[in-house]
Design an enzyme around this catalytic site. Sequence first.
Site, PDB file in Angstrom:
ATOM      1  CE1 TYR A 231     -17.213  -1.252  -4.760  1.00 28.89           C
ATOM      2  CE2 TYR A 231     -17.029  -2.934  -6.445  1.00 28.89           C
ATOM      3  CZ  TYR A 231     -17.686  -1.849  -5.915  1.00 28.89           C
ATOM      4  OH  TYR A 231     -18.802  -1.353  -6.524  1.00 28.89           O
TER       5      TYR A 231
ATOM      6  CB  THR B 206      -0.912   0.014   1.238  1.00 26.34           C
ATOM      7  OG1 THR B 206      -1.680  -1.175   1.267  1.00 26.34           O
ATOM      8  CG2 THR B 206      -1.832   1.219   1.218  1.00 26.34           C
ATOM      9  CB  THR B 207       3.694   2.309   2.167  1.00 25.33           C
ATOM     10  OG1 THR B 207       2.912   1.956   3.311  1.00 25.33           O
ATOM     11  CG2 THR B 207       4.443   3.596   2.458  1.00 25.33           C
TER      12      THR B 207
ATOM     13  CE1 TYR C 254      -2.138  -4.555   6.176  1.00 28.79           C
ATOM     14  CE2 TYR C 254      -1.907  -4.123   3.833  1.00 28.79           C
ATOM     15  CZ  TYR C 254      -2.021  -3.669   5.128  1.00 28.79           C
ATOM     16  OH  TYR C 254      -1.996  -2.316   5.377  1.00 28.79           O
TER      17      TYR C 254
ATOM     18  CB  ILE D 158       4.864  -4.693   7.861  1.00 29.64           C
ATOM     19  CG1 ILE D 158       5.407  -6.139   7.859  1.00 29.64           C
ATOM     20  CG2 ILE D 158       4.881  -4.105   6.458  1.00 29.64           C
ATOM     21  CD1 ILE D 158       4.621  -7.109   6.993  1.00 29.64           C
TER      22      ILE D 158
ATOM     23  NE  ARG E 173      -4.664   1.622   3.449  1.00 35.09           N
ATOM     24  CZ  ARG E 173      -4.537   2.677   2.646  1.00 35.09           C
ATOM     25  NH1 ARG E 173      -5.216   2.720   1.512  1.00 35.09           N
ATOM     26  NH2 ARG E 173      -3.736   3.674   2.950  1.00 35.09           N
TER      27      ARG E 173
ATOM     28  CE  LYS F  70       1.132  -3.814   7.143  1.00 30.72           C
ATOM     29  NZ  LYS F  70       1.391  -3.000   5.926  1.00 30.72           N
TER      30      LYS F  70
END
Length: 296
Positions: A111, A48-49, A137, A207, A142, A165
């Site tokens: 989604y 994501t980052t 994750y 992380i 999100r 994570k």
Amino acid sequence: MKKPVFTGAGVAIITPFTSTGEVNYDEFKKILDYQIDHGTDAIIIVGTTGESSTMTLKEHAEVVDFGCSYVAGRVPVVAGAGSNDTAAAVELTREAAKSGADAVLSVTPYYNKTTQRGLIAHFQAIADCSDCPVILYNVPSRTGLSISPETYKVLSEHPNINGSKEASGNFSLLAEAMHLCGDNMNFWSGNDDQIVPLMSMGGKGVISVLSNVAPAQTHKLTQLCLEGKFDEASRLQIDYMPLIKALFCEVNPIPVKKAMELLGWQVGDVRLPLVGVTAEHEALLRRELDKMGCKI
């Protein structure tokens, strides 16, 4: 017992772009070297980052391939390879394995979401497609979807699923999952503001977004936890809370890329639909970076 892919501080590394929007590989080399030289224990690339959501599949694979080649075994490389489309996640995982990634990071489908049975089928398909270890994750803020403790238990029985994570912030869920999974599932904090609490429960590290601007300090914090020095680690965690909060004053990775720019890195702009920070938040980031003595 499953040996964790890494222990300590893994950086959820940003992807630098040029002024025209392409990946800036020259600057990326410098950032990777800086991270490794300052104690980062693992590189988590195109997550994501790293703005994976606005990369093409080709671009994504190229960045992973470059990162694995350039790091060249100095620390483990974990490649972001998640998708809400299982077939796409499988393709990304296979490509990461070909590039020599030490593991992949695979987010829960977003989604379209799914049921817990769907999560099991999704992650088992990913884990079956290669020998590359999989780190799940869990970030319901999100994705709108959380892995249940019972689902963690089932997934922990797959030999290629190494851990998770955990960014749910739900310590009751985490405690139950740890109880059910035992040594078959490793957990890393996905939230910089919860490193010490999660590691005090047996987590293997973090992380981290914070590691982009404070790699040595984040590494030290996790090492103190691994050594059982939780009083000292807690003080360090609390000292860094204002900077951590500033790094999330807008949607990640908007603030951390601005923070890196303020420190002198040539990181470029975030890609649309993300936009740069407000002037107020830029000033906040500058103040907190200065307070903590962050520099390159």
